[in-house]
Design an enzyme around this catalytic site. Sequence first.
Site, PDB file in Angstrom:
ATOM      1  N   ASP A 187     -35.703   6.297   2.625  1.00  0.00           N
ATOM      2  CA  ASP A 187     -35.422   7.669   2.201  1.00  0.00           C
ATOM      3  C   ASP A 187     -36.693   8.521   2.232  1.00  0.00           C
ATOM      4  O   ASP A 187     -37.756   8.085   1.778  1.00  0.00           O
ATOM      5  CB  ASP A 187     -34.871   7.682   0.779  1.00  0.00           C
ATOM      6  CG  ASP A 187     -33.537   6.957   0.659  1.00  0.00           C
ATOM      7  OD1 ASP A 187     -33.293   6.021   1.437  1.00  0.00           O
ATOM      8  OD2 ASP A 187     -32.742   7.331  -0.226  1.00  0.00           O
ATOM      9  N   HIS A 189     -36.126  12.284   1.650  1.00  0.00           N
ATOM     10  CA  HIS A 189     -35.684  13.287   0.678  1.00  0.00           C
ATOM     11  C   HIS A 189     -36.556  14.535   0.648  1.00  0.00           C
ATOM     12  O   HIS A 189     -37.013  14.972  -0.408  1.00  0.00           O
ATOM     13  CB  HIS A 189     -35.614  12.668  -0.716  1.00  0.00           C
ATOM     14  CG  HIS A 189     -34.341  11.908  -0.967  1.00  0.00           C
ATOM     15  ND1 HIS A 189     -33.094  12.499  -0.900  1.00  0.00           N
ATOM     16  CD2 HIS A 189     -34.119  10.596  -1.265  1.00  0.00           C
ATOM     17  CE1 HIS A 189     -32.171  11.595  -1.146  1.00  0.00           C
ATOM     18  NE2 HIS A 189     -32.754  10.427  -1.361  1.00  0.00           N
ATOM     19  N   ASP A 216     -30.985   9.677   4.457  1.00  0.00           N
ATOM     20  CA  ASP A 216     -31.445  10.494   3.336  1.00  0.00           C
ATOM     21  C   ASP A 216     -32.735  11.227   3.678  1.00  0.00           C
ATOM     22  O   ASP A 216     -33.753  11.111   2.991  1.00  0.00           O
ATOM     23  CB  ASP A 216     -31.607   9.647   2.074  1.00  0.00           C
ATOM     24  CG  ASP A 216     -30.290   9.468   1.331  1.00  0.00           C
ATOM     25  OD1 ASP A 216     -29.237   9.788   1.908  1.00  0.00           O
ATOM     26  OD2 ASP A 216     -30.307   8.990   0.182  1.00  0.00           O
ATOM     27  N   ASP A 219     -32.463  16.885   0.914  1.00  0.00           N
ATOM     28  CA  ASP A 219     -32.158  17.059  -0.515  1.00  0.00           C
ATOM     29  C   ASP A 219     -33.332  16.656  -1.398  1.00  0.00           C
ATOM     30  O   ASP A 219     -34.152  15.819  -1.038  1.00  0.00           O
ATOM     31  CB  ASP A 219     -30.903  16.276  -0.927  1.00  0.00           C
ATOM     32  CG  ASP A 219     -29.615  16.992  -0.559  1.00  0.00           C
ATOM     33  OD1 ASP A 219     -29.641  18.230  -0.462  1.00  0.00           O
ATOM     34  OD2 ASP A 219     -28.593  16.319  -0.347  1.00  0.00           O
ATOM     35  N   ARG A 220     -33.348  17.258  -2.574  1.00  0.00           N
ATOM     36  CA  ARG A 220     -34.322  17.019  -3.641  1.00  0.00           C
ATOM     37  C   ARG A 220     -35.696  17.590  -3.304  1.00  0.00           C
ATOM     38  O   ARG A 220     -36.259  18.336  -4.090  1.00  0.00           O
ATOM     39  CB  ARG A 220     -34.418  15.528  -3.995  1.00  0.00           C
ATOM     40  CG  ARG A 220     -33.081  14.934  -4.438  1.00  0.00           C
ATOM     41  CD  ARG A 220     -33.280  13.522  -4.984  1.00  0.00           C
ATOM     42  NE  ARG A 220     -32.019  12.867  -5.286  1.00  0.00           N
ATOM     43  CZ  ARG A 220     -31.327  13.022  -6.399  1.00  0.00           C
ATOM     44  NH1 ARG A 220     -31.770  13.841  -7.320  1.00  0.00           N
ATOM     45  NH2 ARG A 220     -30.189  12.391  -6.588  1.00  0.00           N
ATOM     46  N   ASN A 248     -26.224   8.793   2.633  1.00  0.00           N
ATOM     47  CA  ASN A 248     -25.189   9.464   1.841  1.00  0.00           C
ATOM     48  C   ASN A 248     -25.518  10.930   1.575  1.00  0.00           C
ATOM     49  O   ASN A 248     -24.637  11.711   1.218  1.00  0.00           O
ATOM     50  CB  ASN A 248     -24.961   8.724   0.518  1.00  0.00           C
ATOM     51  CG  ASN A 248     -26.170   8.774  -0.394  1.00  0.00           C
ATOM     52  OD1 ASN A 248     -27.274   8.400   0.003  1.00  0.00           O
ATOM     53  ND2 ASN A 248     -25.990   9.219  -1.622  1.00  0.00           N
ATOM     54  N   HIS A 249     -26.775  11.341   1.774  1.00  0.00           N
ATOM     55  CA  HIS A 249     -27.135  12.748   1.606  1.00  0.00           C
ATOM     56  C   HIS A 249     -27.013  13.543   2.895  1.00  0.00           C
ATOM     57  O   HIS A 249     -27.203  14.770   2.864  1.00  0.00           O
ATOM     58  CB  HIS A 249     -28.555  12.876   1.038  1.00  0.00           C
ATOM     59  CG  HIS A 249     -28.620  12.702  -0.441  1.00  0.00           C
ATOM     60  ND1 HIS A 249     -28.637  13.755  -1.318  1.00  0.00           N
ATOM     61  CD2 HIS A 249     -28.647  11.579  -1.208  1.00  0.00           C
ATOM     62  CE1 HIS A 249     -28.685  13.301  -2.566  1.00  0.00           C
ATOM     63  NE2 HIS A 249     -28.691  11.985  -2.525  1.00  0.00           N
ATOM     64  N   HIS A 300     -27.957   2.348   5.562  1.00  0.00           N
ATOM     65  CA  HIS A 300     -28.534   3.089   4.446  1.00  0.00           C
ATOM     66  C   HIS A 300     -28.233   2.486   3.084  1.00  0.00           C
ATOM     67  O   HIS A 300     -29.143   2.215   2.297  1.00  0.00           O
ATOM     68  CB  HIS A 300     -28.047   4.534   4.465  1.00  0.00           C
ATOM     69  CG  HIS A 300     -28.583   5.323   3.314  1.00  0.00           C
ATOM     70  ND1 HIS A 300     -29.904   5.714   3.241  1.00  0.00           N
ATOM     71  CD2 HIS A 300     -28.000   5.781   2.168  1.00  0.00           C
ATOM     72  CE1 HIS A 300     -30.103   6.363   2.112  1.00  0.00           C
ATOM     73  NE2 HIS A 300     -28.974   6.423   1.441  1.00  0.00           N
ATOM     74  N   ARG A 442     -22.750   4.781  -9.769  1.00  0.00           N
ATOM     75  CA  ARG A 442     -22.838   5.936  -8.871  1.00  0.00           C
ATOM     76  C   ARG A 442     -21.484   6.630  -8.725  1.00  0.00           C
ATOM     77  O   ARG A 442     -21.418   7.832  -8.490  1.00  0.00           O
ATOM     78  CB  ARG A 442     -23.325   5.509  -7.485  1.00  0.00           C
ATOM     79  CG  ARG A 442     -24.772   5.075  -7.410  1.00  0.00           C
ATOM     80  CD  ARG A 442     -25.156   4.869  -5.962  1.00  0.00           C
ATOM     81  NE  ARG A 442     -26.461   4.257  -5.795  1.00  0.00           N
ATOM     82  CZ  ARG A 442     -27.595   4.930  -5.635  1.00  0.00           C
ATOM     83  NH1 ARG A 442     -27.578   6.241  -5.630  1.00  0.00           N
ATOM     84  NH2 ARG A 442     -28.735   4.289  -5.468  1.00  0.00           N
ATOM     85  N   HIS A 469     -31.653   3.747  -0.003  1.00  0.00           N
ATOM     86  CA  HIS A 469     -30.687   4.267  -0.980  1.00  0.00           C
ATOM     87  C   HIS A 469     -31.154   4.186  -2.429  1.00  0.00           C
ATOM     88  O   HIS A 469     -30.672   4.948  -3.263  1.00  0.00           O
ATOM     89  CB  HIS A 469     -29.359   3.510  -0.812  1.00  0.00           C
ATOM     90  CG  HIS A 469     -28.189   4.127  -1.503  1.00  0.00           C
ATOM     91  ND1 HIS A 469     -27.924   5.487  -1.475  1.00  0.00           N
ATOM     92  CD2 HIS A 469     -27.187   3.579  -2.235  1.00  0.00           C
ATOM     93  CE1 HIS A 469     -26.823   5.730  -2.152  1.00  0.00           C
ATOM     94  NE2 HIS A 469     -26.354   4.608  -2.631  1.00  0.00           N
ATOM     95  N   ASP A 562     -21.455  10.041 -41.191  1.00  0.00           N
ATOM     96  CA  ASP A 562     -21.897  10.666 -42.433  1.00  0.00           C
ATOM     97  C   ASP A 562     -20.702  11.286 -43.149  1.00  0.00           C
ATOM     98  O   ASP A 562     -20.573  12.510 -43.248  1.00  0.00           O
ATOM     99  CB  ASP A 562     -22.955  11.734 -42.113  1.00  0.00           C
ATOM    100  CG  ASP A 562     -23.501  12.392 -43.364  1.00  0.00           C
ATOM    101  OD1 ASP A 562     -23.472  11.764 -44.442  1.00  0.00           O
ATOM    102  OD2 ASP A 562     -23.944  13.564 -43.260  1.00  0.00           O
ATOM    103  N   ASP A 689     -24.640  41.012 -14.401  1.00  0.00           N
ATOM    104  CA  ASP A 689     -24.651  41.897 -13.232  1.00  0.00           C
ATOM    105  C   ASP A 689     -25.779  42.903 -13.456  1.00  0.00           C
ATOM    106  O   ASP A 689     -25.564  44.037 -13.879  1.00  0.00           O
ATOM    107  CB  ASP A 689     -23.303  42.600 -13.082  1.00  0.00           C
ATOM    108  CG  ASP A 689     -23.266  43.512 -11.876  1.00  0.00           C
ATOM    109  OD1 ASP A 689     -24.142  43.354 -10.989  1.00  0.00           O
ATOM    110  OD2 ASP A 689     -22.380  44.383 -11.818  1.00  0.00           O
ATOM    111  N   ASP A 693     -23.632  46.294  -9.507  1.00  0.00           N
ATOM    112  CA  ASP A 693     -23.000  46.571  -8.221  1.00  0.00           C
ATOM    113  C   ASP A 693     -21.693  45.806  -8.044  1.00  0.00           C
ATOM    114  O   ASP A 693     -21.097  45.806  -6.966  1.00  0.00           O
ATOM    115  CB  ASP A 693     -23.945  46.228  -7.065  1.00  0.00           C
ATOM    116  CG  ASP A 693     -24.301  44.745  -7.024  1.00  0.00           C
ATOM    117  OD1 ASP A 693     -23.956  44.022  -7.991  1.00  0.00           O
ATOM    118  OD2 ASP A 693     -24.925  44.314  -6.039  1.00  0.00           O
TER     119      ASP A 693
END
Length: 722
Positions: A187, A189, A216, A219-220, A248-249, A300, A442, A469, A562, A689, A693
């Site tokens: 990976d 990433h 992978d 991402d991240r 998987n990414h 992977h 997971r 992975h 409590d 907003d 707009d």
Amino acid sequence: MGCGVTKSTQLQLKPCNRGNISVPAATAMRAALLIQRWYRQYVARLEMRRRCTWNIFQSIEYSGQQDHIKLYNFFGYLMDHFSSANSQRNLVSHMFGDSDLFLDMEWERHVCYKEIEVPDIYTGPHLFFPLTISNVTELVDAFKNKQKLHARYVLQLLGKTWTLLRLMPNISHVCTCKHKEITICGDLHGHLEDLLLIFYKNGFPSAETPYVFNGDFVDRGKESIEILLVLFAFLLLYPHDVHLNRGNHEDHIVNLRYGFTKEVLGKYQVHGKMILKLLQKIFSWLPLATVIDQKVLILHGGISDKTDLNVIAKLERHRFVSALRPLKRRGASARQKDAALEPDGDDELSAGRRRVQSLTHGTPLRFRPEFPRHSVHSESGRTGRSVEQELRERRRLAGLSLSSDSDPAQVLETDADEWKQIVDVLWSDPMSQNGCVPNEVRGGGCYWGPDVSQEVLDRHKLQLLIRSHECKQEGYEFCHNGRVLTIFSASNYYDVGSNRGAYIRLGPDLIPHFKQFQSSRSTRELTLRQSVGRTELSALQALRMQLFTHKSALIHEFQEYDPQCTGVISVKHWAAAVEKVLRLGLPWRVLRSQLVTSSTQDGQGTLDYHHWVNQLSVIQPSTEIANTSLLETLYKHHSNLESIFRMIDTDHSGLISFEEFRQTWKLLSSHLQMDISDKAISDLAESIDFNKDGSIDINEFMEAFRLVEHSRAETEAPPSPE
């Protein structure tokens, strides 16, 4: 006084010679043993802290993946069990619509990269096709210097990559030869710095230095698109020596949550939408595995007891655009509409947050959906071209069926089996016990044991499985009697200093040799204690944010212990309540010294839980929200909300209307089985907003409510772990 002078003179004339000091052997041995014992205890404490920190990071990461999969299971439920007139189903159909996907052979007409002009003021790299080594190294140097590749070249490079990938098999076969080693990376990433460091240490990909990149890529990290462009450029330059496996990414649905979609749209505001659509198709065409010398399997995630490489080699991988969302045939199986999906409410989860339905290996639900593949490429009457003819011929030689005249029931069953094969390859993890069980941590794939590794590898006459992975502290890890090897190439994955990266060099003897690295110079200069302390601080900060987002549930659970409403509970009950709410499987009593200050507890093993919850303070958003339930829901489900926003924003403009904002919240409240009034949602929309707009900027909204740990200067710091 004279004696004093005499003694001083004697000391100066006769300095102490330490070599002449005689120490009894028994005393020296006792001293050595004491030092050794102290050092071992010191290292053991550091190791315990490091493992505990690691568990915090990993538990939070997997918890997020569970939430993501549960959210898309809910979307699938809406698509299956609501009529087409239902507003929620229409919204999901809008989010997942494939009507604007273009045909394989129409990418040049649809992309129109030739019409994109490169201005004279552009100072970045220029690409010329076919690529040359100097062209690619120029691209690498440009990314190293934080330059951006122009959108015209990005689209052209992606188009060429897509054309090439469609000619590649599902499983790449690589042969080593004498004095030639293959480099295998795990990976990345979005950590471009790690990739550049690997190239610096090991050399650029070439005919003499072949590479396998095991998924992978994105991402991240913040430089995912740069990593993809570099890898695709080398793939075009050396198609027989650079091999890319899907992870998987490499999934457009996962990218919505973990940053890649946002990164591309931020860097390419004008052409980002087309880049993402082309990448969506490229990801679906990435090969699923690589086999070296018919002995080493590289994929992977992992395998299961149902894994069959013969099935994987022949399935049509591009139909499974997302492993999280297998496409269903319209009007299929009316019995699905009579089934009910189990509720997703937090209080209904008997196994807790860390135990959810696995995508493919879970306990049978009240219905078992069938997942037919629906090709976005199959259109009757399409005129074939040279590349298409070559693709069909290669797939025919590989034994892949091109006919669609098979029995529908058989097609449905086959598609479901193929989908499970892909999910297992992309999502599974090894475990130390024998057997094969759902990967409930997971939420996708399975956990498989040493017996499954032996059976699958022996059945296919393989000796080693290399997978990625999972982040490993040293960058790699053997398991299953040395027959499964995990490799992870993104250093500092959770935080600076959290882990090393590594890559493998594999020669003709098929014995893996590891090269470890850490891309951050500041981390390499830290002592072990400093490194552990820095990573531990970051993990505890992330954990406090998790605790803050569950304040109401925590207080409710504390009050169960409590009944007299004293505001005080024992540490044992505190730990039990926290675990029951968060379901992270952490040693809470060990973590108490870092999470509970001395001002909230007494010497009798009890603590003031109201005071403790109040200390979980974060910076409040600039927007005032009277509805505290809505605010806490926003904090708790921040990532899910952002995922829905980005799916609704189908034109990738970064803006959504008030009505889309309202539908987003109604969709989330349905998923969470909670009631949020339309007035509360409208008030929230109007309050954020900022320019009035009538639309909401997604990035500004999410940043306004992002959790940031409050300065703890006003509160008593927790005692030092040392």
